[in-house]
Scaffold this motif. Structure first.
Motif, PDB file in Angstrom:
ATOM      1  N   SER A   1       1.316  -1.465  -0.015  1.00 64.86           N
ATOM      2  CA  SER A   1       0.227  -0.240  -0.211  1.00 64.86           C
ATOM      3  C   SER A   1       0.646   1.231   0.211  1.00 64.86           C
ATOM      4  CB  SER A   1      -1.112  -0.394   1.586  1.00 64.86           C
ATOM      5  OG  SER A   1      -1.753  -1.039   1.412  1.00 64.86           O
ATOM      6  N   ALA A   2       1.817   1.237   0.348  1.00 65.06           N
ATOM      7  CA  ALA A   2       2.249   2.377   1.268  1.00 65.06           C
ATOM      8  C   ALA A   2       3.561   2.519  -0.503  1.00 65.06           C
ATOM      9  CB  ALA A   2       3.938   2.491   1.751  1.00 65.06           C
ATOM     10  N   ALA A   3       4.210   1.367  -1.051  1.00 63.07           N
ATOM     11  CA  ALA A   3       4.244   1.562  -2.105  1.00 63.07           C
ATOM     12  C   ALA A   3       3.387   2.269  -2.717  1.00 63.07           C
ATOM     13  CB  ALA A   3       5.735   0.113  -2.789  1.00 63.07           C
ATOM     14  N   VAL A   4       2.857   1.919  -3.446  1.00 63.08           N
ATOM     15  CA  VAL A   4       1.707   1.808  -4.816  1.00 63.08           C
ATOM     16  C   VAL A   4       1.269   3.197  -4.271  1.00 63.08           C
ATOM     17  CG1 VAL A   4      -0.927   1.681  -5.405  1.00 63.08           C
ATOM     18  CG2 VAL A   4       0.815   0.063  -5.117  1.00 63.08           C
ATOM     19  N   LEU A   5       0.577   4.233  -3.561  1.00 65.78           N
ATOM     20  CA  LEU A   5       0.715   5.234  -3.019  1.00 65.78           C
ATOM     21  C   LEU A   5       2.043   6.039  -3.371  1.00 65.78           C
ATOM     22  CD1 LEU A   5      -0.918   7.821  -1.197  1.00 65.78           C
ATOM     23  CD2 LEU A   5      -0.338   6.816   0.417  1.00 65.78           C
ATOM     24  N   LYS A   6       2.414   5.725  -3.156  1.00 67.35           N
ATOM     25  CA  LYS A   6       4.045   6.726  -4.017  1.00 67.35           C
ATOM     26  C   LYS A   6       4.358   6.067  -4.970  1.00 67.35           C
ATOM     27  CE  LYS A   6       7.310   6.429   0.462  1.00 67.35           C
ATOM     28  NZ  LYS A   6       8.208   5.745   1.278  1.00 67.35           N
ATOM     29  N   ARG A   7       4.178   6.252  -5.235  1.00 68.17           N
ATOM     30  CA  ARG A   7       4.354   5.977  -6.924  1.00 68.17           C
ATOM     31  C   ARG A   7       2.832   6.252  -7.530  1.00 68.17           C
ATOM     32  NH1 ARG A   7       5.270   1.259  -7.690  1.00 68.17           N
ATOM     33  NH2 ARG A   7       2.526  -0.073  -7.532  1.00 68.17           N
ATOM     34  N   VAL A   8       1.597   6.051  -7.377  1.00 65.98           N
ATOM     35  CA  VAL A   8       0.389   7.403  -8.188  1.00 65.98           C
ATOM     36  C   VAL A   8       1.011   8.689  -7.687  1.00 65.98           C
ATOM     37  CG1 VAL A   8      -1.701   7.086  -7.174  1.00 65.98           C
ATOM     38  CG2 VAL A   8      -1.009   5.324  -7.569  1.00 65.98           C
ATOM     39  N   ALA A   9       1.181   9.085  -6.299  1.00 69.22           N
ATOM     40  CA  ALA A   9       0.851  10.233  -5.647  1.00 69.22           C
ATOM     41  C   ALA A   9       2.428  11.339  -6.723  1.00 69.22           C
ATOM     42  CB  ALA A   9       1.836  10.490  -4.602  1.00 69.22           C
TER      43      ALA A   9
ATOM     44  N   SER B   1      -3.777  17.696 -10.227  1.00 63.33           N
ATOM     45  CA  SER B   1      -2.945  17.791  -9.417  1.00 63.33           C
ATOM     46  C   SER B   1      -3.822  16.462  -8.147  1.00 63.33           C
ATOM     47  CB  SER B   1      -3.376  19.129  -8.660  1.00 63.33           C
ATOM     48  OG  SER B   1      -4.239  19.581  -8.363  1.00 63.33           O
ATOM     49  N   LEU B   2      -3.020  16.394  -7.071  1.00 60.30           N
ATOM     50  CA  LEU B   2      -3.198  16.189  -5.881  1.00 60.30           C
ATOM     51  C   LEU B   2      -4.520  16.767  -5.614  1.00 60.30           C
ATOM     52  CD1 LEU B   2      -0.247  15.169  -4.517  1.00 60.30           C
ATOM     53  CD2 LEU B   2      -1.236  13.060  -5.877  1.00 60.30           C
ATOM     54  N   GLN B   3      -4.665  17.818  -4.785  1.00 60.18           N
ATOM     55  CA  GLN B   3      -5.880  18.503  -4.909  1.00 60.18           C
ATOM     56  C   GLN B   3      -6.888  18.179  -5.498  1.00 60.18           C
ATOM     57  OE1 GLN B   3      -4.204  22.695  -4.243  1.00 60.18           O
ATOM     58  NE2 GLN B   3      -3.892  21.937  -2.127  1.00 60.18           N
ATOM     59  N   SER B   4      -7.011  18.647  -6.570  1.00 62.54           N
ATOM     60  CA  SER B   4      -8.550  18.768  -7.405  1.00 62.54           C
ATOM     61  C   SER B   4      -8.719  16.924  -8.189  1.00 62.54           C
ATOM     62  CB  SER B   4      -7.654  18.850  -8.527  1.00 62.54           C
ATOM     63  OG  SER B   4      -7.187  18.677  -9.442  1.00 62.54           O
ATOM     64  N   GLU B   5      -7.404  16.368  -8.024  1.00 58.00           N
ATOM     65  CA  GLU B   5      -8.362  15.235  -8.509  1.00 58.00           C
ATOM     66  C   GLU B   5      -8.450  13.696  -7.380  1.00 58.00           C
ATOM     67  OE1 GLU B   5      -9.197  14.575 -11.623  1.00 58.00           O
ATOM     68  OE2 GLU B   5      -8.703  16.772 -12.006  1.00 58.00           O
ATOM     69  N   GLY B   6      -8.789  13.993  -6.290  1.00 57.80           N
ATOM     70  CA  GLY B   6      -9.078  13.380  -5.527  1.00 57.80           C
ATOM     71  C   GLY B   6      -9.903  11.028  -5.445  1.00 57.80           C
ATOM     72  N   GLN B   7     -10.761  11.410  -6.621  1.00 58.02           N
ATOM     73  CA  GLN B   7     -11.281  10.366  -6.730  1.00 58.02           C
ATOM     74  C   GLN B   7     -10.542   9.429  -8.261  1.00 58.02           C
ATOM     75  OE1 GLN B   7     -15.541  11.208  -8.738  1.00 58.02           O
ATOM     76  NE2 GLN B   7     -15.807   9.045  -8.968  1.00 58.02           N
ATOM     77  N   GLN B   8     -10.738  10.451  -8.770  1.00 56.47           N
ATOM     78  CA  GLN B   8      -9.501   9.716  -9.937  1.00 56.47           C
ATOM     79  C   GLN B   8      -8.414   8.943  -8.744  1.00 56.47           C
ATOM     80  OE1 GLN B   8      -8.289  12.130 -13.191  1.00 56.47           O
ATOM     81  NE2 GLN B   8      -6.881  10.393 -13.801  1.00 56.47           N
ATOM     82  N   ILE B   9      -7.823   9.340  -8.360  1.00 54.25           N
ATOM     83  CA  ILE B   9      -6.531   9.266  -7.724  1.00 54.25           C
ATOM     84  C   ILE B   9      -6.707   7.866  -6.614  1.00 54.25           C
ATOM     85  CG2 ILE B   9      -4.817   9.311  -6.320  1.00 54.25           C
ATOM     86  CD1 ILE B   9      -5.023  11.943  -7.240  1.00 54.25           C
ATOM     87  N   SER B  10      -8.066   8.041  -5.613  1.00 54.11           N
ATOM     88  CA  SER B  10      -8.426   6.686  -5.451  1.00 54.11           C
ATOM     89  C   SER B  10      -8.298   5.353  -6.611  1.00 54.11           C
ATOM     90  CB  SER B  10      -9.913   6.903  -4.577  1.00 54.11           C
ATOM     91  OG  SER B  10      -9.139   8.644  -3.452  1.00 54.11           O
ATOM     92  N   GLN B  11      -9.432   5.805  -7.330  1.00 55.58           N
ATOM     93  CA  GLN B  11      -9.864   4.522  -8.189  1.00 55.58           C
ATOM     94  C   GLN B  11      -7.792   4.197  -8.720  1.00 55.58           C
ATOM     95  OE1 GLN B  11     -12.491   3.349  -9.078  1.00 55.58           O
ATOM     96  NE2 GLN B  11     -11.536   1.484  -9.345  1.00 55.58           N
ATOM     97  N   MET B  12      -7.688   5.124  -9.194  1.00 53.15           N
ATOM     98  CA  MET B  12      -6.263   4.041  -9.548  1.00 53.15           C
ATOM     99  C   MET B  12      -4.854   3.368  -8.226  1.00 53.15           C
ATOM    100  SD  MET B  12      -4.554   7.552 -12.006  1.00 53.15           S
ATOM    101  CE  MET B  12      -2.548   6.810 -11.713  1.00 53.15           C
ATOM    102  N   LEU B  13      -5.349   4.370  -7.308  1.00 52.64           N
ATOM    103  CA  LEU B  13      -4.812   3.645  -5.789  1.00 52.64           C
ATOM    104  C   LEU B  13      -4.991   2.013  -5.390  1.00 52.64           C
ATOM    105  CD1 LEU B  13      -4.145   6.900  -2.904  1.00 52.64           C
ATOM    106  CD2 LEU B  13      -2.891   5.575  -4.667  1.00 52.64           C
ATOM    107  N   LYS B  14      -6.546   2.281  -5.609  1.00 49.28           N
ATOM    108  CA  LYS B  14      -7.539   0.833  -5.456  1.00 49.28           C
ATOM    109  C   LYS B  14      -6.995  -0.047  -6.505  1.00 49.28           C
ATOM    110  CE  LYS B  14     -12.379  -0.986  -5.495  1.00 49.28           C
ATOM    111  NZ  LYS B  14     -13.665  -0.961  -5.796  1.00 49.28           N
ATOM    112  N   SER B  15      -7.337   0.054  -7.902  1.00 53.39           N
ATOM    113  CA  SER B  15      -6.790  -0.954  -8.949  1.00 53.39           C
ATOM    114  C   SER B  15      -5.531  -1.086  -9.026  1.00 53.39           C
ATOM    115  CB  SER B  15      -7.292  -0.786 -10.594  1.00 53.39           C
ATOM    116  OG  SER B  15      -6.695   0.398 -10.584  1.00 53.39           O
ATOM    117  N   GLU B  16      -4.311  -0.725  -8.942  1.00 49.71           N
ATOM    118  CA  GLU B  16      -2.979  -0.789  -8.545  1.00 49.71           C
ATOM    119  C   GLU B  16      -2.815  -1.624  -7.519  1.00 49.71           C
ATOM    120  OE1 GLU B  16       0.144   1.950  -9.456  1.00 49.71           O
ATOM    121  OE2 GLU B  16      -0.910   3.024 -11.153  1.00 49.71           O
ATOM    122  N   LEU B  17      -3.625  -1.171  -6.583  1.00 52.81           N
ATOM    123  CA  LEU B  17      -3.286  -2.153  -4.967  1.00 52.81           C
ATOM    124  C   LEU B  17      -3.578  -3.549  -5.027  1.00 52.81           C
ATOM    125  CD1 LEU B  17      -1.748  -2.382  -1.910  1.00 52.81           C
ATOM    126  CD2 LEU B  17      -3.554  -1.467  -1.674  1.00 52.81           C
ATOM    127  N   GLN B  18      -4.928  -3.696  -5.778  1.00 55.78           N
ATOM    128  CA  GLN B  18      -5.304  -5.058  -6.015  1.00 55.78           C
ATOM    129  C   GLN B  18      -4.563  -6.093  -6.701  1.00 55.78           C
ATOM    130  OE1 GLN B  18      -8.985  -6.348  -4.611  1.00 55.78           O
ATOM    131  NE2 GLN B  18      -7.586  -7.802  -4.904  1.00 55.78           N
TER     132      GLN B  18
END
Length: 317
Positions: free
Chosen positions: A184-192, A205-222
């Motif tokens: 989870s930590a590795a995926v978070l650093k890579r996506v951010a 940006s990290l401030q404006s694309e919260g939903q898109q970033i969450s989806q990317m984090l979820k799919s890559e971590l899965q």
């Protein structure tokens, strides 16, 4: 279930070589299966709970001949929201999926349990670099649940907090030290690192694309933790800020950018107001030569753009 119905179920199971009394009315509380999450198929059922292999069957027969009361030793209970991997002499045989009371051959038996309840993993104050190289502190929360007892106990060491006492050796002192926590930590650093902390309007940006970033984090971590049998329900950012070493500098920069934007708006408005004022004076019939127009324009721009209150002065000749 009524008692007669339970007895009939137990007799049917015994005829098939199974020794199981299932708890009534149990079902998956999560509402999703491993197939829904794109995970591989479920663990196989235990094929024969009485005679899993020749050695266990032989020992069970020998103890029966010697008159040892071994039958009560094979009774095992599986609670709600649990699964258990069954091993005999270190070899994986199958998995118990449904809660209830089981009888298993006790000779060489090992039962490794996991919890299938939904759990959360908190990643607190992770320092990452955004796409511009600025150090950023982010925090995230992962919601997950275990779906495979075999993967979590046999295939992967220390996969995630199981939530139950097990017979296999793993350290559960810190959730972030598990396989799931580290991935989870590795995926978070890579996506951010693919996004800047902030960007002009219309840019990601990290401030404006919260939903898109969450989806990317979820799919890559899965994809990373499929080997553990964990099903990821969500991976959300809950906190975002600049790292302390550059926070003050970035605050000054933000204030300077805001001041420049404000001045740009003031100057643009002042030009429009001055143009309208001079045009109105000319249309009113007042005689104005070029020098008078320049003087009026200079005075109006000075008054409107000044940050202080204007003080009128009159020249005495």
């Amino acid at each position: 279930k009524p008692l007669a119905e339970t007895s009939a179920s137990a007799s049917s199971s015994a005829n098939k070589g199974y020794g199981t009394l299932e708890a009534p009315g149990q079902h998956d509380m999560r509402g999703k299966t491993a197939a829904d999450a794109g995970l591989s198929g479920e663990d196989p059922e235990v094929p024969n709970k009485c005679c899993p292999n020749i050695l266990s069957a032989s020992l069970l027969g020998l103890t029966a001949l010697l008159g040892c009361p071994c039958l009560p030793c094979g009774i095992r209970q599986l609670d709600v929201s649990q699964k258990a991997a069954v091993l005999y002499w270190g070899e994986y045989i199958g998995t118990l999926h449904k809660p209830g009371l089981y009888w298993l051959n006790p000779c060489g038996l090992q039962l490794w349990r996991i919890s299938t309840k939904q759990q959360t993993l908190q990643l607190k104050d992770m320092k990452v670099l955004d796409s511009r190289g600025n150090p950023v502190v982010v925090s995230g929360i992962v919601a997950f649940a275990g779906t495979s007892a075999k993967k979590a106990t046999v295939d992967v060491d220390n996969p995630f907090p199981t939530g139950v006492g097990t017979g296999f050796s793993s350290s559960y002192g810190s959730s972030t030290n598990t396989y799931l926590g580290m991935q989870s930590a590795a995926v978070l650093k890579r996506v951010a690192s693919r996004f800047p902390y902030e960007a002009p309007a219309g840019e990601a940006s990290l401030q404006s694309e919260g939903q898109q970033i969450s989806q990317m984090l979820k799919s890559e971590l899965q994809e990373k933790v499929d080997v553990t049998g964990a099903q990821i329900f969500s991976f959300d950012l809950v906190d975002l800020s600049y790292a302390p070493e550059i926070a003050q500098v970035m605050l000054v920069r933000q204030q300077a950018e805001a001041l420049v934007d404000a001045r740009r708006v003031i100057v643009s408005a002042a030009v429009d107001m001055t143009r309208e004022a001079v045009s109105s004076l000319k249309n009113s019939g007042e005689p104005m030569d070029d020098s008078t127009c320049r003087e009026v324009t200079k005075n109006l721009l000075t008054v409107i753009c000044s940050g202080a209150t204007a003080t009128p002065t009159v020249a005495l000749k």
